[in-house]
Scaffold this active site. Structure first.
Site, PDB file in Angstrom:
ATOM      1  N   GLY A  13       0.805  -1.276  -0.042  1.00 34.25           N
ATOM      2  CA  GLY A  13       0.050  -0.121   0.097  1.00 34.25           C
ATOM      3  C   GLY A  13       0.879   1.373   0.053  1.00 34.25           C
ATOM      4  CB  CYS A 380     -22.841  -2.196 -14.037  1.00 32.84           C
ATOM      5  SG  CYS A 380     -22.751  -4.013 -14.829  1.00 32.84           S
ATOM      6  CG  PHE A 383     -28.640   0.046 -16.600  1.00 30.91           C
ATOM      7  CD1 PHE A 383     -29.054   0.868 -17.406  1.00 30.91           C
ATOM      8  CD2 PHE A 383     -28.592  -1.495 -17.076  1.00 30.91           C
ATOM      9  CE1 PHE A 383     -29.618   0.408 -18.415  1.00 30.91           C
ATOM     10  CE2 PHE A 383     -29.067  -1.934 -18.087  1.00 30.91           C
ATOM     11  CZ  PHE A 383     -29.648  -1.042 -18.882  1.00 30.91           C
ATOM     12  CD  GLN A 384     -27.749  -5.577 -14.062  1.00 32.06           C
ATOM     13  OE1 GLN A 384     -27.685  -6.085 -13.074  1.00 32.06           O
ATOM     14  NE2 GLN A 384     -27.072  -6.222 -15.086  1.00 32.06           N
ATOM     15  CG  HIS A 506     -18.291  -1.119 -15.685  1.00 28.89           C
ATOM     16  ND1 HIS A 506     -18.717  -0.700 -14.325  1.00 28.89           N
ATOM     17  CD2 HIS A 506     -18.809  -2.281 -15.863  1.00 28.89           C
ATOM     18  CE1 HIS A 506     -19.011  -1.641 -13.848  1.00 28.89           C
ATOM     19  NE2 HIS A 506     -19.435  -2.714 -14.684  1.00 28.89           N
ATOM     20  CD  GLU A 508     -17.138   2.732 -14.055  1.00 30.92           C
ATOM     21  OE1 GLU A 508     -17.837   3.383 -14.634  1.00 30.92           O
ATOM     22  OE2 GLU A 508     -17.087   1.601 -13.201  1.00 30.92           O
TER      23      GLU A 508
HETATM   24  N1  GLN Z   1     -24.573  -8.104 -10.986  1.00 29.14           N
HETATM   25  C1  GLN Z   1     -24.946  -7.552 -12.089  1.00 29.14           C
HETATM   26  C2  GLN Z   1     -24.641  -8.636 -13.313  1.00 29.14           C
HETATM   27  O1  GLN Z   1     -23.909  -9.429 -13.392  1.00 29.14           O
HETATM   28  C3  GLN Z   1     -23.892  -6.099 -12.457  1.00 29.14           C
HETATM   29  C4  GLN Z   1     -22.405  -6.269 -12.560  1.00 29.14           C
HETATM   30  C5  GLN Z   1     -21.785  -5.114 -12.365  1.00 29.14           C
HETATM   31  O2  GLN Z   1     -22.338  -4.193 -11.716  1.00 29.14           O
HETATM   32  N2  GLN Z   1     -20.612  -4.994 -12.804  1.00 29.14           N
HETATM   33  O3  GLN Z   1     -25.023  -8.282 -14.545  1.00 29.14           O
END
Ligand code: GLN
Length: 531
Positions: A13, A380, A383-384, A506, A508
């Site tokens: 670290g 991700c 979003f879901q 993603h 980022e």
């Molecule tokens: N767990 C969710 C999937 O597998 C989202 C994955 C994530 O956020 N990277 O689709």
């Protein structure tokens, strides 16, 4: 080929990744073609199966590698894409050697750590340099000298120096710590002395010491370290605390590291790179400026280690720097969200995640961000679960869920595609890496990206259920981007809100200092009320 090997001592670290990235940046600014490799001596094949709390985030490369977060540092410092073969682990090396043995490739030899494992390590390192025609390849060896797991790697690096051909060069940089027990106190050299002794015991004499310390390394500390370790005093480099990691290249440059390395490499003269330096200094200054403060809540379950979300953090900072605002990011535990949390922030960001723990808190947050009209960016999982929240509260389907959490839910808003429902291994089986995304016209996404197609990196298994899309759209959520001939939804928006966006990918991982990713920039801009 020139190689620089970065090893670590005293403790983990200390920021070996930042030292590695900074040296790489300086050589890039001097006009050389450079890249970096990260060695991770653990037995996981890659970082994909590791809990981010233990090792920091899993960084995803364009080519779908699930890598150590240092690869992200290299990409951000150098502004280049780094392929997954730049992250070498013990498991990769051993599995190649073992399968070669099973294939009879060793012709009856006894297969051993030296020379077979070390040869495979050397082959992998050299291959990257040759394939990419690099001037300098910088290899960071994870772990701390003295760890059992790093021994084969350090031995391979030692051999590379011992056997280097004419014109080749190898330099070793050892990163250590000079602690001081109070603010004005003496900088202690003993931990570094011991660590260098350990390194020499395995045959490596460092050329440079990069010494972490709170205050700049004092002259007498440098002298003492030089005397005890056999490193030139001018090559004992102070890596003291800075406001931003992007200041470290400048701190090292001022101590003459570039001239010294060029001299040791036998290079004649530096290339003119003042233009690149101006650009870089502009980026560094923008990252440390003060402006109006924007408060962002980052809601997830990996809250005990800030490195769990390092790319998200960085992407927010790149956006803020570009917009001239200061950003304050609070990590909020999705398992215990304080009441009224949403209204206390200028923006809510939900990063990627997996599994049941904290999921209800995220669904609640996604709902409240909509109700209070607080800018929301869901990545991700974020979003879901925003789609799940909308189904529960705008469509009035109280048991709406993702089948990741309730596998037999009657109302799966998020689920596996039919062809995905089969047995699969845990490691390396997600949808990974860069995919093409199509954006619909006249949407917020189109306004942000100014493009019909973009390429972004992914890491997920579950998808929005196609049967739910029309219902969600009738209630006011739109899906503004998709991939794979519409089989997968990629962006959701609620046009009624000031800024409400979820992305399956993603963003980022594509954000770089000076070049913020567009969705992060739009989110921070809205949170700062700059539009
Ligand atoms: N767990 C969710 C999937 O597998 C989202 C994955 C994530 O956020 N990277 O689709």
């Amino acid at each position: 080929m020139k190689y620089i090997f970065v090893t670590g001592g005293v403790m983990s670290g200390l920021g070996k990744g930042v030292v590695t990235s900074s040296i790489a940046k300086l050589l890039q600014l001097a006009g050389l073609k450079v890249s970096c490799i990260k060695i991770d001596p653990y037995l996981n094949y890659d970082a994909g199966t590791m809990n981010p709390i233990a090792h920091g985030e899993v960084f995803v490369t364009e080519d779908g590698g699930e890598c150590d977060m240092d690869i992200g540092n290299y990409e951000r410092f150098l502004n280049i894409n780094i392929p997954k073969n730049h992250n070498i682990t013990t498991a990769q090396v051993f599995s190649d050697v073992i399968s070669a043995e099973r294939d009879g490739k060793y012709m009856g030899e006894c297969v051993q750590i030296i020379p077979h494992i070390t040869e495979e390590i050397r082959r992998r390192i050299a291959m990257v340099g040759i394939d990419e025609s690099l001037d300098v390849l910088i290899v960071e060896c994870g772990g701390t000298v003295g760890d059992i797991e790093s021994l084969p790697f350090l031995e391979a690096l030692r051999q590379m120096r011992a056997t280097c051909q004419a014109g080749d060069n190898v330099l070793f940089v050892h990163v250590t710590l000079a602690p001081s027990l109070d603010v004005v106190g003496e900088q202690k050299t003993k931990p570094t002395q011991h660590s260098v002794q350990e390194l020499r015991r395995i045959g490596i004499q460092p050329d440079y010491l990069a010494v972490r310390c709170t205050q700049p390394l004092q002259k007498k500390t440098k002298e003492k370290l030089a005397l005890f370790t056999g490193v030139n005093e001018s090559d004992v480099l102070s890596c003291h605390d800075a406001n931003s990691i992007f200041e470290i290249p400048g701190i090292l440059y001022e101590q003459g590291i570039v001239d010294s390395m060029f001299r040791k490499f036998g290079h004649v003269g530096l290339m003119d790179s003042s233009k690149d330096w101006d650009t870089w200094n502009g980026v560094v200054n923008s990252m440390v400026q003060e402006g109006k403060t924007v408060r962002i809540a980052m809601v997830g379950k990996y809250v005990t280690l800030t490195d769990s979300y390092v790319s998200v953090n960085q992407a927010l900072r790149h956006a803020a720097a570009d917009l001239g605002v200061s950003i304050k990011i609070d990590l909020v535990d999705s398992e215990s969200i304080p009441t009224g949390m949403v209204s206390k922030y200028d923006g809510i960001l939900v990063p990627g995640g997996f599994g049941i723990r904290g999921a209800e808190g995220i669904i609640q947050t996604a709902q409240e961000a909509r109700i209070y009209d607080t800018p929301y960016l869901g990545i991700c999982f974020g979003f879901q679960l925003a789609a799940v929240a909308f189904a529960r509260y705008a469509l009035n389907i109280p048991d709406a869920h993702t089948s990741e959490i309730v596998s037999d839910t009657n109302n799966p808003v998020v689920h596996l595609l039919p062809d995905q429902v089969s047995d699969h291994a845990t490691g390396g089986s997600l949808r990974l890496g860069s995919h093409t995304i199509k954006i619909k016209p006249d949407t917020l996404a189109h306004k942000i990206y100014q493009n019909h197609t973009i390429q972004r990196r992914h890491r997920h298994r579950y998808e929005i259920n196609q049967d739910m899309i029309t219902k969600l759209e009738v209630a006011g959520m739109i899906f503004s981007a998709y991939s794979d001939d519409s089989r997968r939804m990629e962006i959701l928006e609620i046009p009624e809100c000031r800024f409400y966006m979820g992305v399956q990918f993603h963003p980022e991982f594509s954000s770089r200092p000076g070049f913020p990713e567009s969705s992060y920039r739009a989110f921070v801009k809205s949170a700062a009320r700059l539009n």
